[in-house]
Every structure is written in C-alpha cells, then in structure tokens.
Design an enzyme around this catalytic site. Structure first.
Site, PDB file in Angstrom:
ATOM      1  N   HIS A 101     -37.691  77.578 -15.251  1.00 46.94           N
ATOM      2  CA  HIS A 101     -36.704  77.618 -16.331  1.00 46.94           C
ATOM      3  C   HIS A 101     -35.342  77.294 -15.762  1.00 46.94           C
ATOM      4  O   HIS A 101     -35.037  77.600 -14.610  1.00 46.94           O
ATOM      5  CB  HIS A 101     -36.697  78.971 -17.046  1.00 46.94           C
ATOM      6  CG  HIS A 101     -36.611  80.141 -16.130  1.00 46.94           C
ATOM      7  ND1 HIS A 101     -37.702  80.639 -15.434  1.00 46.94           N
ATOM      8  CD2 HIS A 101     -35.562  80.926 -15.772  1.00 46.94           C
ATOM      9  CE1 HIS A 101     -37.329  81.677 -14.700  1.00 46.94           C
ATOM     10  NE2 HIS A 101     -36.028  81.860 -14.876  1.00 46.94           N
ATOM     11  N   HIS A 103     -31.370  77.884 -16.428  1.00 48.84           N
ATOM     12  CA  HIS A 103     -30.375  78.683 -17.153  1.00 48.84           C
ATOM     13  C   HIS A 103     -29.168  77.809 -17.504  1.00 48.84           C
ATOM     14  O   HIS A 103     -28.670  77.063 -16.649  1.00 48.84           O
ATOM     15  CB  HIS A 103     -29.841  79.819 -16.275  1.00 48.84           C
ATOM     16  CG  HIS A 103     -30.846  80.839 -15.838  1.00 48.84           C
ATOM     17  ND1 HIS A 103     -30.950  82.076 -16.426  1.00 48.84           N
ATOM     18  CD2 HIS A 103     -31.784  80.821 -14.868  1.00 48.84           C
ATOM     19  CE1 HIS A 103     -31.895  82.786 -15.824  1.00 48.84           C
ATOM     20  NE2 HIS A 103     -32.417  82.046 -14.860  1.00 48.84           N
TER      21      HIS A 103
END
Ligand code: 5GP
Ligand code: ZN
Length: 138
Positions: A101, A103
């Site tokens: 992922h 951010h």
C-alpha cells in the site's frame, strides 16, 4: 492473486466497507482508519503483493500519477499545504499490513513533524563501502 487471510485484499475487493475515494479495475483508494492527518489515504492494489519487491512493473506504473492526483485533491479539497508519499516494506520499516500500500498523507501548515529523520554522519570509506555493496546487488 489474492490472500484469503489478508484484510486489505478484502477491503480492496469491497467485501469490507471502507471510505473509498477512488476505484478502478486495479486498485481502490481508501481513508486510513488511524490517520496521520485528516485525509490520510491508502492506495491498495486489488491483487495481493506483500510489498514493493513483489509488485510487477505494470501494476506499479499507474500508482505514482494516481498518488499525485490524490495529493492535488487533498490540497484543493482539504486545504493541506503539501503531502507525503510513504511506502513501508518489511516490519523493520514499519510495515504492519503485508499487502502493498502507498500512503498519501496530507500535510497542513503548522502541523506536527512527521516523515523526518536526523541527518547522520558517514566517513567517505563507509559511503564507498555502502555504494559498492548496493551496486553489486542491483
Ligand atoms: P503500514 O504501517 O503497514 O505501512 O500501514 C498500515 C496502515 O493501515 C496504518 O496506517 C493503519 O492505520 C491502516 N489500517 C490498518 N487496518 C486498517 C483497516 O482495516 N482499514 C483501514 N482503512 N485502514 C487500516
Ligand atoms: Zn492482500
């Protein structure tokens, strides 16, 4: 390309509700449940890759332009003055969910310091040794 035990696989697939900012065939962008700042977003590929070392180039390529678009939306929509892109790989680097992922963290004028480090010192020999070890392993 999915891990049944992975919470981000389930969120990305829409099986667990999330505050979704953007979605396409390859990824979903959600708000972080423990935000570093208001509007903290996570770009989640829908396929499961533990970290950036597993992410294929074709999956990685659209993510940076998307992050820029999301950052601009945060500046316009939420009034932040800038944003950080942060991406942790491995427990030692602070990764807590082993599903890649990225951010996108809005930064506000006068907000708390984050994503910062104290510049260290290194001798030319230490720098040369690090450079050699890195070049040899590319
Ligand atoms: P990491 O430390 O692995 O780079 O970041 C994981 C992030 O995911 C953390 O910022 C954490 O707050 C967020 N997070 C963990 N579980 C959930 C969840 O179930 N939903 C959402 N929206 N965020 C989560
Ligand atoms: Zn996953």
């Amino acid at each position: 390309m999915r891990d049944e035990n992975c919470i981000f696989c389930r969120i990305a697939a829409g099986e667990i509700p999330s505050e979704t900012i953007y979605e396409d065939d390859a990824c979903r962008v959600i708000l972080d449940l423990g935000p570093a700042s208001n509007g903290h977003m996570l770009i989640l590929p829908k396929d499961h890759y533990a970290d950036v070392t597993e992410l294929p180039e074709e999956a990685a390529a659209p993510l940076l332009p998307l992050a820029a678009r999301l950052g601009k939306a945060a500046m316009k929509g939420l009034g932040c003055a800038g944003f950080n892109l942060v991406q942790n790989n491995g427990e030692a680097a602070g990764q807590t969910v082993r599903h890649f992922h990225l951010h996108v963290i809005p930064r506000y004028e006068g907000g708390p310091a984050m994503c910062a480090w104290t510049p260290g010192e290194q001798t030319p020999e230490e720098r040369a040794a690090a450079g050699k070890a890195l070049r040899e392993n590319l």
